[in-house]
Design an enzyme around this catalytic site. Structure first.
Site, PDB file in Angstrom:
ATOM      1  CE  LYS A  68      -8.902  11.065 -19.647  1.00  0.00           C
ATOM      2  NZ  LYS A  68      -9.493  12.041 -20.572  1.00  0.00           N
ATOM      3  CG  ASP A 104      -7.922  15.387 -23.073  1.00  0.00           C
ATOM      4  OD1 ASP A 104      -7.615  14.713 -24.070  1.00  0.00           O
ATOM      5  OD2 ASP A 104      -8.525  14.919 -22.093  1.00  0.00           O
TER       6      ASP A 104
HETATM    7  N1  LIG Z   1     -12.736  13.937 -28.664  1.00  0.00           N
HETATM    8  C1  LIG Z   1     -11.958  13.691 -27.629  1.00  0.00           C
HETATM    9  O1  LIG Z   1     -10.735  13.554 -27.738  1.00  0.00           O
HETATM   10  C2  LIG Z   1     -12.555  13.618 -26.249  1.00  0.00           C
HETATM   11  C3  LIG Z   1     -11.727  13.796 -25.127  1.00  0.00           C
HETATM   12  C4  LIG Z   1     -12.305  13.727 -23.851  1.00  0.00           C
HETATM   13  C5  LIG Z   1     -13.675  13.472 -23.731  1.00  0.00           C
HETATM   14  N2  LIG Z   1     -14.442  13.301 -24.856  1.00  0.00           N
HETATM   15  C6  LIG Z   1     -15.893  13.070 -24.738  1.00  0.00           C
HETATM   16  O2  LIG Z   1     -16.443  14.133 -23.974  1.00  0.00           O
HETATM   17  C7  LIG Z   1     -17.537  13.695 -23.190  1.00  0.00           C
HETATM   18  C8  LIG Z   1     -17.353  14.117 -21.735  1.00  0.00           C
HETATM   19  O3  LIG Z   1     -16.180  13.560 -21.211  1.00  0.00           O
HETATM   20  P1  LIG Z   1     -15.658  13.954 -19.728  1.00  0.00           P
HETATM   21  O4  LIG Z   1     -14.412  13.189 -19.515  1.00  0.00           O
HETATM   22  O5  LIG Z   1     -15.666  15.422 -19.548  1.00  0.00           O
HETATM   23  O6  LIG Z   1     -16.826  13.304 -18.828  1.00  0.00           O
HETATM   24  P2  LIG Z   1     -17.309  13.767 -17.353  1.00  0.00           P
HETATM   25  O7  LIG Z   1     -16.206  14.374 -16.586  1.00  0.00           O
HETATM   26  O8  LIG Z   1     -18.009  12.569 -16.807  1.00  0.00           O
HETATM   27  O9  LIG Z   1     -18.413  14.920 -17.642  1.00  0.00           O
HETATM   28  C9  LIG Z   1     -19.636  14.602 -18.244  1.00  0.00           C
HETATM   29  C10 LIG Z   1     -20.379  15.876 -18.591  1.00  0.00           C
HETATM   30  O10 LIG Z   1     -21.568  15.533 -19.322  1.00  0.00           O
HETATM   31  C11 LIG Z   1     -22.712  16.087 -18.644  1.00  0.00           C
HETATM   32  N3  LIG Z   1     -23.868  15.214 -18.833  1.00  0.00           N
HETATM   33  C12 LIG Z   1     -23.911  13.869 -18.768  1.00  0.00           C
HETATM   34  N4  LIG Z   1     -25.165  13.425 -19.004  1.00  0.00           N
HETATM   35  C13 LIG Z   1     -25.949  14.531 -19.204  1.00  0.00           C
HETATM   36  C14 LIG Z   1     -27.325  14.740 -19.475  1.00  0.00           C
HETATM   37  N5  LIG Z   1     -28.181  13.717 -19.599  1.00  0.00           N
HETATM   38  N6  LIG Z   1     -27.769  16.013 -19.653  1.00  0.00           N
HETATM   39  C15 LIG Z   1     -26.909  17.071 -19.543  1.00  0.00           C
HETATM   40  N7  LIG Z   1     -25.598  16.935 -19.274  1.00  0.00           N
HETATM   41  C16 LIG Z   1     -25.110  15.676 -19.111  1.00  0.00           C
HETATM   42  C17 LIG Z   1     -22.283  16.171 -17.190  1.00  0.00           C
HETATM   43  O11 LIG Z   1     -23.127  17.085 -16.510  1.00  0.00           O
HETATM   44  P3  LIG Z   1     -23.359  16.940 -14.891  1.00  0.00           P
HETATM   45  O12 LIG Z   1     -22.158  17.589 -14.264  1.00  0.00           O
HETATM   46  O13 LIG Z   1     -24.615  17.654 -14.647  1.00  0.00           O
HETATM   47  O14 LIG Z   1     -23.425  15.468 -14.603  1.00  0.00           O
HETATM   48  C18 LIG Z   1     -20.840  16.675 -17.358  1.00  0.00           C
HETATM   49  O15 LIG Z   1     -20.810  18.044 -17.668  1.00  0.00           O
HETATM   50  C19 LIG Z   1     -17.600  12.180 -23.404  1.00  0.00           C
HETATM   51  O16 LIG Z   1     -18.564  11.941 -24.400  1.00  0.00           O
HETATM   52  C20 LIG Z   1     -16.225  11.824 -23.921  1.00  0.00           C
HETATM   53  O17 LIG Z   1     -16.237  10.678 -24.756  1.00  0.00           O
HETATM   54  C21 LIG Z   1     -13.904  13.379 -26.111  1.00  0.00           C
END
Ligand SMILES: NC(=O)c1ccc[n+]([C@@H]2O[C@H](COP(=O)([O-])OP(=O)(O)OC[C@H]3O[C@@H](n4cnc5c(N)ncnc54)[C@H](OP(=O)(O)O)[C@@H]3O)[C@@H](O)[C@H]2O)c1
Length: 279
Positions: A68, A104
């Site tokens: 992305k 998104d």
């Molecule tokens: N429904 C939909 O259409 C849709 C669309 C996009 C994403 N999603 C979902 O949204 C989630 C995040 O996606 P993303 O693309 O934003 O990922 P990302 O950029 O990798 O961000 C991950 C986030 O999760 C936090 N995190 C991970 N492990 C953690 C833990 N053990 N404790 C506390 N915080 C934690 C990270 O915090 P740190 O910064 O501290 O690491 C960060 O804020 C995923 O589950 C994805 O499948 C869903």
């Protein structure tokens, strides 16, 4: 016969992607002349492989992990939303030009407004939990609703601070909150959104003190595997209305489909159940 439109989702790995189910459902439903595939491309070969696909006639792409952000410099033009979010999940080739976008934000807002008719965004603050790519899209979407305040909390506080600094620009709408202080703002919030991977299958759960949340608040989790996370179940047990994450996935696809196929496809129960059956 209309032109055959070729689209694909690009990732590494890619077998988990639900996008082919969604787009092929619509291609079939509207009897369109086109295809949508899942293609695995290693990040080292991204531009060269995209060049080849475009030469073969592909004109629409979705991107998932880890592409992305990597695909940003490949685009000739960026829609403003992709620029603000700093990530492209949708690319359209028009008259030889590669136009990057991000669907998104639309997906998040379209899902909320469909699930909760007449939602009042201006009646209180939002708490966005997480500061990754999805959080940036969601905070951008919430800014467009003119919510009076958007709190952002993240395990790594510096990322919440950076998100606020970059998206606030000339406002002070976005307020970063330390991870261990997030319960303290709940009494001001009419909307909470989990954008972290907490609660996903195989990950720890997200815990907040729902006893402190403002009465009547809406609770949204964008995690959709599982559909009912512990976070949503805890919210329901405390009497709050909840919205699951599957709709955001379907509506972000709707906007991309519209760009490539020039048809506004319906997000209906049949499609929702088809995708959920594969989760
Ligand atoms: N429904 C939909 O259409 C849709 C669309 C996009 C994403 N999603 C979902 O949204 C989630 C995040 O996606 P993303 O693309 O934003 O990922 P990302 O950029 O990798 O961000 C991950 C986030 O999760 C936090 N995190 C991970 N492990 C953690 C833990 N053990 N404790 C506390 N915080 C934690 C990270 O915090 P740190 O910064 O501290 O690491 C960060 O804020 C995923 O589950 C994805 O499948 C869903």
């Amino acid at each position: 016969m209309s032109e055959f439109i070729k689209a694909a989702v690009i990732g590494h790995p890619i077998s988990h992607s639900k996008s082919p189910i969604i787009h092929n459902h619509w291609i079939e439903k509207y009897a369109l002349n086109g295809s949508y595939e899942a293609i695995d491309i290693h990040p080292d070969n991204l531009s060269a492989e995209l060049d080849k696909l475009i030469a073969q006639g592909y004109s629409g792409f979705n991107f998932t992990l880890p592409h992305k952000e990597l695909v940003l410099p490949y685009c000739d033009e960026l829609e403003q939303i992709a620029e603000v979010i700093g990530a492209v999940n949708c690319l359209s080739v028009k008259d030889g030009k590669k136009i990057g976008s991000n669907t998104d934000s639309y997906g998040f807002l379209a899902n909320l407004t469909h699930q909760k008719q007449g939602i009042d965004f201006q009646g209180g603050a939002a708490l966005v939990i997480g500061a990754g790519g999805a959080a940036r899209a969601i905070v951008s979407a919430l800014m467009s609703t003119r919510m009076p305040r958007i709190y952002v909390t993240n395990r790594t506080f510096e990322k919440a601070q950076k998100l606020a600094d970059e998206l606030n620009m000339f406002t002070d709408l976005i307020v970063p909150v330390a991870w261990d202080k997030k319960d303290q703002v709940l009494d001001q919030c009419t909307l909470i959104v989990n954008t972290t991977s907490l609660g996903m299958d195989g990950q720890p759960d997200l815990e907040i003190d729902f006893g402190r949340l403002s009465k009547g608040a809406l609770v949204n989790d964008i995690v959709y595997a599982p559909l009912q996370t512990k976070f949503l179940k805890d919210a329901q047990a405390s009497g709050f209305e909840t919205v699951t994450g599957i709709g955001m996935l379907l509506y972000q696809a709707q906007q991309a489909f519209r760009k490539w196929f020039h048809v506004n496809p319906e997000v209906d129960e049949e499609l929702t159940q088809k995708v959920l059956a594969q989760i």
